[in-house]
Scaffold this motif. Structure first.
Motif, mmCIF file in Angstrom:
data_model
loop_
_atom_site.group_PDB
_atom_site.id
_atom_site.type_symbol
_atom_site.label_atom_id
_atom_site.label_comp_id
_atom_site.label_asym_id
_atom_site.label_seq_id
_atom_site.Cartn_x
_atom_site.Cartn_y
_atom_site.Cartn_z
ATOM 1 N N CYS A 19 -2.387 -8.798 -5.841
ATOM 2 C CA CYS A 19 -1.633 -8.722 -4.591
ATOM 3 C C CYS A 19 -2.557 -8.386 -3.424
ATOM 4 O O CYS A 19 -3.733 -8.067 -3.618
ATOM 5 C CB CYS A 19 -0.519 -7.681 -4.701
ATOM 6 S SG CYS A 19 -1.086 -6.072 -5.317
ATOM 7 N N ASN A 20 -2.045 -8.457 -2.223
ATOM 8 C CA ASN A 20 -2.820 -8.124 -1.021
ATOM 9 C C ASN A 20 -2.532 -6.722 -0.510
ATOM 10 O O ASN A 20 -3.284 -6.193 0.312
ATOM 11 C CB ASN A 20 -2.542 -9.149 0.090
ATOM 12 C CG ASN A 20 -3.081 -10.523 -0.255
ATOM 13 O OD1 ASN A 20 -4.082 -10.656 -0.954
ATOM 14 N ND2 ASN A 20 -2.414 -11.561 0.226
ATOM 15 N N LYS A 21 -1.431 -6.132 -0.970
ATOM 16 C CA LYS A 21 -1.074 -4.774 -0.564
ATOM 17 C C LYS A 21 -0.037 -4.242 -1.547
ATOM 18 O O LYS A 21 0.587 -5.004 -2.295
ATOM 19 C CB LYS A 21 -0.513 -4.749 0.858
ATOM 20 C CG LYS A 21 0.751 -5.581 1.025
ATOM 21 C CD LYS A 21 1.203 -5.634 2.472
ATOM 22 C CE LYS A 21 2.435 -6.554 2.608
ATOM 23 N NZ LYS A 21 2.884 -6.667 4.018
ATOM 24 N N VAL A 22 0.141 -2.943 -1.539
ATOM 25 C CA VAL A 22 1.155 -2.297 -2.374
ATOM 26 C C VAL A 22 1.926 -1.299 -1.524
ATOM 27 O O VAL A 22 1.324 -0.543 -0.748
ATOM 28 C CB VAL A 22 0.513 -1.569 -3.581
ATOM 29 C CG1 VAL A 22 1.539 -0.683 -4.286
ATOM 30 C CG2 VAL A 22 -0.066 -2.572 -4.571
ATOM 31 N N MET A 23 3.229 -1.317 -1.633
ATOM 32 C CA MET A 23 4.091 -0.340 -0.978
ATOM 33 C C MET A 23 4.703 0.557 -2.056
ATOM 34 O O MET A 23 5.269 0.056 -3.030
ATOM 35 C CB MET A 23 5.209 -1.027 -0.196
ATOM 36 C CG MET A 23 4.741 -2.090 0.770
ATOM 37 S SD MET A 23 3.770 -1.436 2.141
ATOM 38 C CE MET A 23 3.635 -2.907 3.181
ATOM 39 N N LEU A 24 4.588 1.849 -1.886
ATOM 40 C CA LEU A 24 5.155 2.787 -2.844
ATOM 41 C C LEU A 24 6.221 3.637 -2.167
ATOM 42 O O LEU A 24 6.041 4.088 -1.030
ATOM 43 C CB LEU A 24 4.065 3.726 -3.385
ATOM 44 C CG LEU A 24 2.936 3.121 -4.209
ATOM 45 C CD1 LEU A 24 1.960 4.229 -4.617
ATOM 46 C CD2 LEU A 24 3.464 2.407 -5.433
ATOM 47 N N ASN A 25 7.313 3.849 -2.864
ATOM 48 C CA ASN A 25 8.338 4.783 -2.395
ATOM 49 C C ASN A 25 8.174 6.083 -3.171
ATOM 50 O O ASN A 25 8.634 6.204 -4.313
ATOM 51 C CB ASN A 25 9.739 4.194 -2.608
ATOM 52 C CG ASN A 25 10.043 3.069 -1.640
ATOM 53 O OD1 ASN A 25 9.831 3.202 -0.436
ATOM 54 N ND2 ASN A 25 10.530 1.954 -2.163
ATOM 55 N N LEU A 26 7.490 7.027 -2.560
ATOM 56 C CA LEU A 26 7.229 8.316 -3.191
ATOM 57 C C LEU A 26 8.331 9.303 -2.811
ATOM 58 O O LEU A 26 9.057 9.090 -1.820
ATOM 59 C CB LEU A 26 5.865 8.845 -2.753
ATOM 60 C CG LEU A 26 4.673 7.921 -3.049
ATOM 61 C CD1 LEU A 26 3.402 8.503 -2.452
ATOM 62 C CD2 LEU A 26 4.516 7.707 -4.544
ATOM 63 N N PRO A 27 8.473 10.401 -3.554
ATOM 64 C CA PRO A 27 9.524 11.378 -3.256
ATOM 65 C C PRO A 27 9.494 11.900 -1.816
ATOM 66 O O PRO A 27 10.553 12.212 -1.252
ATOM 67 C CB PRO A 27 9.246 12.502 -4.261
ATOM 68 C CG PRO A 27 8.612 11.814 -5.410
ATOM 69 C CD PRO A 27 7.759 10.739 -4.802
ATOM 70 N N ASP A 28 8.301 11.994 -1.236
ATOM 71 C CA ASP A 28 8.220 12.533 0.125
ATOM 72 C C ASP A 28 7.929 11.471 1.185
ATOM 73 O O ASP A 28 7.526 11.793 2.303
ATOM 74 C CB ASP A 28 7.154 13.639 0.203
ATOM 75 C CG ASP A 28 5.782 13.152 -0.246
ATOM 76 O OD1 ASP A 28 5.705 12.086 -0.894
ATOM 77 O OD2 ASP A 28 4.780 13.829 0.054
ATOM 78 N N GLY A 29 8.112 10.199 0.853
ATOM 79 C CA GLY A 29 7.940 9.159 1.853
ATOM 80 C C GLY A 29 7.254 7.917 1.318
ATOM 81 O O GLY A 29 6.831 7.856 0.168
ATOM 82 N N LYS A 30 7.135 6.908 2.192
ATOM 83 C CA LYS A 30 6.539 5.636 1.805
ATOM 84 C C LYS A 30 5.015 5.668 1.945
ATOM 85 O O LYS A 30 4.479 6.299 2.851
ATOM 86 C CB LYS A 30 7.099 4.511 2.672
ATOM 87 C CG LYS A 30 8.594 4.282 2.535
ATOM 88 C CD LYS A 30 9.039 3.065 3.354
ATOM 89 C CE LYS A 30 8.784 3.268 4.853
ATOM 90 N NZ LYS A 30 9.216 2.095 5.640
#
Length: 285
Positions: A103-114
């Motif tokens: 991929c070219n990027k990764v977005m994570l949804n963590l407990p304290d934010g993106k």
């Protein structure tokens, strides 16, 4: 699982530059075998495709690839974010095989934010408008690394510690310092505009973990560093980010002995054969 292996929710590795003289593959492999991650993000410049014409790929570098494939075979999610030195892989953006993805990027949804994770070469004006100049700079950097290897060999004979010439130059040249500051600020500004809690980059070989502010707000900026000069990585475990480096993790352990196979070089054709062989083994398992 070895007693010293640490369980980690996520690790971020970038700028390994496998296939170059400067890659510290033995230390990298020691770190990789010391952790048991649930997820791995490879944040660009993992295999240095720019340097493939040199037909340099020692067996220790192949062992790093095999360790990555071992994680994938065990079901560990491995996201390979493309960088400028492995930009050839960008044409395969979206490719998935089991727990492996390009991929070219990764977005994570963590407990304290993106969290927004990407390599960072998009901010490099030299890369964007003068790629030939960037490649020329890479050749100069590689030459400096070769000189550095010889210097450190001499220092070792004299009983003195290692030094990093490129790191000393980078930390003393005002232009380099300004480039790093501008890079970090640009990444932070865009992340703040998009309401990210974290922005995570590689590319500039400058490990970092700090809060960056502007008039609109603040963001946690992190950079995983590299495995040429800093030997560093990012770890996320139990909702906390940590910047780690090889020297601190293994300072109490004996120094790594040189691998007798380190200088055994794989020709480019043989390298691809070995990669395909390992890839097929991974699919079978």
């Amino acid at each position: 699982m070895p007693k010293h292996t640490r369980e980690v929710d996520l690790i971020v590795l970038s700028d390994l530059h496998l296939g170059t003289y400067g890659c510290r593959a033995q230390e990298l492999l020691q770190y990789m075998k010391s952790v048991k991650p649930k997820r791995v993000i490879l944040n660009g410049d993992i295999i240095d495709i720019w340097q493939f014409k040199k037909s340099y790929f020692p067996k220790t570098h192949m062992k790093v690839v095999k360790q990555l494939m071992s994680w994938i075979a065990d079901g560990v999610q491995v996201d390979y974010i493309t960088g400028n030195h492995d930009e050839m892989l960008r044409k395969f953006n979206g490719f998935e095989l089991g727990s492996f993805k390009i991929c070219n990027k990764v977005m994570l949804n963590l407990p304290d934010g993106k969290a927004w994770i990407f390599h960072g070469d998009v901010f490099d004006v030299t890369m964007k408008y003068s790629k030939w100049l960037a490649k020329l700079g890479a050749v100069g950097y590689d030459t400096l690394i070769m000189i550095n290897i010889f210097v450190n060999w001499c220092l070792k004979k004299l009983g003195k510690g290692r030094i990093s010439l490129s790191k000393k130059i980078k930390n003393s040249v005002k232009g380099a310092i300004k480039f790093i500051d501008d890079f970090e600020q640009t990444a932070a500004d865009i992340a703040i505009d998009n309401n990210y809690e974290y922005v995570i980059c590689g590319h500039i070989h400058q490990p970092q973990k700090r809060v960056i502010e502007n008039e609109k707000g603040a963001v946690n900026y992190l950079n995983s560093g590299d495995w040429i000069e800093n030997l560093s990585a990012l770890e996320y475990h139990e909702n906390t980010w940590k910047l780690v480096n090889h020297e601190e993790l293994f300072q109490k352990l004996p120094k790594i002995k040189p691998d007798p196979e380190e200088d055994l070089i794989l020709e480019t054709d043989h390298l691809f054969e070995k990669l395909v062989e390992e890839f097929n083994l991974m699919k079978v398992s």
